[in-house]
Design a protein around this motif. Sequence first.
Motif, PDB file in Angstrom:
ATOM      1  N   TYR A 192       7.019   9.087  -1.435  1.00 25.13           N
ATOM      2  CA  TYR A 192       7.445   9.890  -0.289  1.00 25.13           C
ATOM      3  C   TYR A 192       6.578  11.145  -0.190  1.00 25.13           C
ATOM      4  O   TYR A 192       6.073  11.481   0.881  1.00 25.13           O
ATOM      5  CB  TYR A 192       8.927  10.253  -0.427  1.00 25.13           C
ATOM      6  N   LYS A 193       6.366  11.814  -1.336  1.00 22.54           N
ATOM      7  CA  LYS A 193       5.525  13.018  -1.318  1.00 22.54           C
ATOM      8  C   LYS A 193       4.115  12.687  -0.822  1.00 22.54           C
ATOM      9  O   LYS A 193       3.535  13.421  -0.036  1.00 22.54           O
ATOM     10  CB  LYS A 193       5.470  13.640  -2.725  1.00 22.54           C
ATOM     11  N   ARG A 194       3.572  11.559  -1.275  1.00 23.50           N
ATOM     12  CA  ARG A 194       2.197  11.197  -0.917  1.00 23.50           C
ATOM     13  C   ARG A 194       2.089  10.451   0.423  1.00 23.50           C
ATOM     14  O   ARG A 194       1.063   9.908   0.764  1.00 23.50           O
ATOM     15  CB  ARG A 194       1.573  10.367  -2.038  1.00 23.50           C
ATOM     16  N   ARG A 195       3.191  10.376   1.165  1.00 24.95           N
ATOM     17  CA  ARG A 195       3.186   9.830   2.524  1.00 24.95           C
ATOM     18  C   ARG A 195       2.825   8.341   2.588  1.00 24.95           C
ATOM     19  O   ARG A 195       2.254   7.870   3.572  1.00 24.95           O
ATOM     20  CB  ARG A 195       2.226  10.616   3.431  1.00 24.95           C
ATOM     21  N   PHE A 196       3.128   7.584   1.520  1.00 22.43           N
ATOM     22  CA  PHE A 196       2.879   6.140   1.561  1.00 22.43           C
ATOM     23  C   PHE A 196       3.673   5.496   2.702  1.00 22.43           C
ATOM     24  O   PHE A 196       3.252   4.507   3.290  1.00 22.43           O
ATOM     25  CB  PHE A 196       3.266   5.482   0.232  1.00 22.43           C
ATOM     26  N   ASP A 197       4.838   6.090   3.011  1.00 16.90           N
ATOM     27  CA  ASP A 197       5.666   5.539   4.092  1.00 16.90           C
ATOM     28  C   ASP A 197       4.958   5.705   5.442  1.00 16.90           C
ATOM     29  O   ASP A 197       4.991   4.802   6.289  1.00 16.90           O
ATOM     30  CB  ASP A 197       7.041   6.210   4.112  1.00 16.90           C
ATOM     31  N   ASP A 198       4.286   6.837   5.641  1.00 18.52           N
ATOM     32  CA  ASP A 198       3.542   7.051   6.891  1.00 18.52           C
ATOM     33  C   ASP A 198       2.398   6.038   7.022  1.00 18.52           C
ATOM     34  O   ASP A 198       2.160   5.476   8.093  1.00 18.52           O
ATOM     35  CB  ASP A 198       2.946   8.468   6.926  1.00 18.52           C
ATOM     36  N   ILE A 199       1.696   5.821   5.926  1.00 20.16           N
ATOM     37  CA  ILE A 199       0.562   4.888   5.944  1.00 20.16           C
ATOM     38  C   ILE A 199       1.069   3.466   6.235  1.00 20.16           C
ATOM     39  O   ILE A 199       0.515   2.745   7.065  1.00 20.16           O
ATOM     40  CB  ILE A 199      -0.205   4.951   4.602  1.00 20.16           C
ATOM     41  N   GLU A 200       2.164   3.093   5.564  1.00 22.47           N
ATOM     42  CA  GLU A 200       2.722   1.751   5.759  1.00 22.47           C
ATOM     43  C   GLU A 200       3.206   1.552   7.207  1.00 22.47           C
ATOM     44  O   GLU A 200       3.070   0.468   7.777  1.00 22.47           O
ATOM     45  CB  GLU A 200       3.862   1.503   4.775  1.00 22.47           C
ATOM     46  N   ARG A 201       3.751   2.613   7.788  1.00 24.80           N
ATOM     47  CA  ARG A 201       4.240   2.533   9.178  1.00 24.80           C
ATOM     48  C   ARG A 201       3.069   2.220  10.128  1.00 24.80           C
ATOM     49  O   ARG A 201       3.193   1.381  11.030  1.00 24.80           O
ATOM     50  CB  ARG A 201       4.899   3.870   9.551  1.00 24.80           C
ATOM     51  N   VAL A 202       1.931   2.862   9.912  1.00 24.24           N
ATOM     52  CA  VAL A 202       0.763   2.605  10.760  1.00 24.24           C
ATOM     53  C   VAL A 202       0.290   1.162  10.575  1.00 24.24           C
ATOM     54  O   VAL A 202      -0.041   0.462  11.538  1.00 24.24           O
ATOM     55  CB  VAL A 202      -0.375   3.610  10.433  1.00 24.24           C
ATOM     56  N   ILE A 203       0.286   0.696   9.323  1.00 25.55           N
ATOM     57  CA  ILE A 203      -0.136  -0.682   9.044  1.00 25.55           C
ATOM     58  C   ILE A 203       0.820  -1.664   9.730  1.00 25.55           C
ATOM     59  O   ILE A 203       0.393  -2.598  10.413  1.00 25.55           O
ATOM     60  CB  ILE A 203      -0.170  -0.933   7.518  1.00 25.55           C
ATOM     61  N   ASN A 204       2.111  -1.453   9.556  1.00 27.93           N
ATOM     62  CA  ASN A 204       3.104  -2.363  10.144  1.00 27.93           C
ATOM     63  C   ASN A 204       2.976  -2.429  11.664  1.00 27.93           C
ATOM     64  O   ASN A 204       3.202  -3.471  12.275  1.00 27.93           O
ATOM     65  CB  ASN A 204       4.524  -1.929   9.764  1.00 27.93           C
ATOM     66  N   THR A 205       2.630  -1.314  12.276  1.00 24.86           N
ATOM     67  CA  THR A 205       2.540  -1.265  13.735  1.00 24.86           C
ATOM     68  C   THR A 205       1.321  -2.022  14.261  1.00 24.86           C
ATOM     69  O   THR A 205       1.390  -2.635  15.327  1.00 24.86           O
ATOM     70  CB  THR A 205       2.461   0.212  14.209  1.00 24.86           C
ATOM     71  N   HIS A 206       0.202  -1.991  13.514  1.00 23.66           N
ATOM     72  CA  HIS A 206      -1.049  -2.465  14.103  1.00 23.66           C
ATOM     73  C   HIS A 206      -1.671  -3.698  13.430  1.00 23.66           C
ATOM     74  O   HIS A 206      -2.627  -4.256  13.959  1.00 23.66           O
ATOM     75  CB  HIS A 206      -2.075  -1.328  14.108  1.00 23.66           C
ATOM     76  N   ALA A 207      -1.166  -4.105  12.257  1.00 25.94           N
ATOM     77  CA  ALA A 207      -1.820  -5.199  11.527  1.00 25.94           C
ATOM     78  C   ALA A 207      -1.533  -6.553  12.164  1.00 25.94           C
ATOM     79  O   ALA A 207      -0.449  -6.790  12.687  1.00 25.94           O
ATOM     80  CB  ALA A 207      -1.358  -5.191  10.075  1.00 25.94           C
ATOM     81  N   ASN A 208      -2.537  -7.442  12.099  1.00 19.15           N
ATOM     82  CA  ASN A 208      -2.403  -8.798  12.648  1.00 19.15           C
ATOM     83  C   ASN A 208      -2.227  -9.869  11.588  1.00 19.15           C
ATOM     84  O   ASN A 208      -2.197 -11.056  11.908  1.00 19.15           O
ATOM     85  CB  ASN A 208      -3.654  -9.148  13.460  1.00 19.15           C
ATOM     86  N   GLY A 209      -2.190  -9.466  10.311  1.00 20.83           N
ATOM     87  CA  GLY A 209      -2.076 -10.457   9.244  1.00 20.83           C
ATOM     88  C   GLY A 209      -1.792  -9.779   7.928  1.00 20.83           C
ATOM     89  O   GLY A 209      -1.722  -8.549   7.865  1.00 20.83           O
ATOM     90  N   PRO A 210      -1.624 -10.586   6.840  1.00 20.90           N
ATOM     91  CA  PRO A 210      -1.154 -10.025   5.566  1.00 20.90           C
ATOM     92  C   PRO A 210      -2.242  -9.602   4.578  1.00 20.90           C
ATOM     93  O   PRO A 210      -1.937  -9.067   3.520  1.00 20.90           O
ATOM     94  CB  PRO A 210      -0.353 -11.191   4.978  1.00 20.90           C
ATOM     95  N   LYS A 211      -3.524  -9.853   4.915  1.00 19.31           N
ATOM     96  CA  LYS A 211      -4.562  -9.614   3.904  1.00 19.31           C
ATOM     97  C   LYS A 211      -5.058  -8.175   3.968  1.00 19.31           C
ATOM     98  O   LYS A 211      -5.668  -7.761   4.956  1.00 19.31           O
ATOM     99  CB  LYS A 211      -5.726 -10.586   4.104  1.00 19.31           C
ATOM    100  N   VAL A 212      -4.800  -7.432   2.893  1.00 25.17           N
ATOM    101  CA  VAL A 212      -5.141  -6.016   2.881  1.00 25.17           C
ATOM    102  C   VAL A 212      -6.124  -5.699   1.752  1.00 25.17           C
ATOM    103  O   VAL A 212      -5.994  -6.213   0.639  1.00 25.17           O
ATOM    104  CB  VAL A 212      -3.863  -5.138   2.798  1.00 25.17           C
ATOM    105  N   LEU A 213      -7.127  -4.904   2.076  1.00 24.88           N
ATOM    106  CA  LEU A 213      -8.122  -4.453   1.086  1.00 24.88           C
ATOM    107  C   LEU A 213      -8.108  -2.926   1.067  1.00 24.88           C
ATOM    108  O   LEU A 213      -8.314  -2.279   2.087  1.00 24.88           O
ATOM    109  CB  LEU A 213      -9.522  -4.950   1.475  1.00 24.88           C
ATOM    110  N   ASP A 214      -7.847  -2.350  -0.124  1.00 21.30           N
ATOM    111  CA  ASP A 214      -7.799  -0.897  -0.275  1.00 21.30           C
ATOM    112  C   ASP A 214      -9.073  -0.447  -0.984  1.00 21.30           C
ATOM    113  O   ASP A 214      -9.275  -0.750  -2.167  1.00 21.30           O
ATOM    114  CB  ASP A 214      -6.541  -0.511  -1.076  1.00 21.30           C
TER     115      ASP A 214
END
Length: 290
Positions: A80-102
């Motif tokens: 929560y402090k590091r805003r992982f929830d904010d990052i995940e929200r952006v991914i959930n809104t715009h991603a077209n598939g499940p394959k993620v590379l960090d």
Amino acid sequence: MSGVPCPICQTSSAECGGIVHNKPAMVAGVEIDLGDARFEMHSCPSCGLQFKHPFIPESQLIACYEQASGDHWEDSPDPYKRRFDDIERVINTHANGPKVLDIGCSNGALLGYMGQSWERSGIEPGQQAAQHAEQRGVRIIAPMLEQCETDERFDIILAIDVLEHLLDPSDFIERVRRLLTERGIFVGFTGDTDARSWKWHGSRYWYASLPEHQVFYNRATIDQLAQTHGFEVVHYERTSHARFKSTRRVRDNLRGAIWGLMMRLGMHKHASPPGWLPAKDHMLFAIKLR
Ligand SMILES: [Zn+2]
């Protein structure tokens, strides 16, 4: 010295102030010898990029990372402090598939937080961090993006706290583009020079006083990078690097405001700046392939 070409668009840049690095200058907890070199901030009139001149050689920075102890970075940062929830929200809104590379996934904390519903891969140069990420279920495919040779394509590519280290951001985005699936997204998190706190301290801003931070973006830079490499900007927000308590925010805002005022009155000429970590001086953005 003006006229140094912008690393992104090659336009002749203008000097916009001196940089004072932290003393002693440290990278990943290891002291770095910067000699007597004078470092200036340059600004590109075309794409808005600000960058250090001269750049600190990558070899010198890598030597520090190699000496850094494995526990320099937080093992399990508070999501929560590091805003992982904010990052995940952006991914959930715009991603077209499940394959993620960090890219620069460190010990895999973010991908671990995202969970097993994603196919999670990472790129990480730190050996201990990479091993830790693998224990969290992350497949490490290369130590650096430049060394990544794969025919695989990803739906989402992340670069969190990475873009500010790049000496050639355009090359980085082009490599990202080639690794994305059709309509794939790239999500970035980095400093934002349009922030009010940044403008108040200018080239002396704390974020630029870290030797390993070498290039600094604003909205115009992201627009230009996106357009050049065939993306459209689908998300952009100004935010802070992490969430802090209100008492810390008040303290840092007061200290930053006063320090900036004194700097403008000609004081603090050689002093390194105070940190201003709760400031809204970062951007979280997503660009999508057209
Ligand atoms: Zn430029």
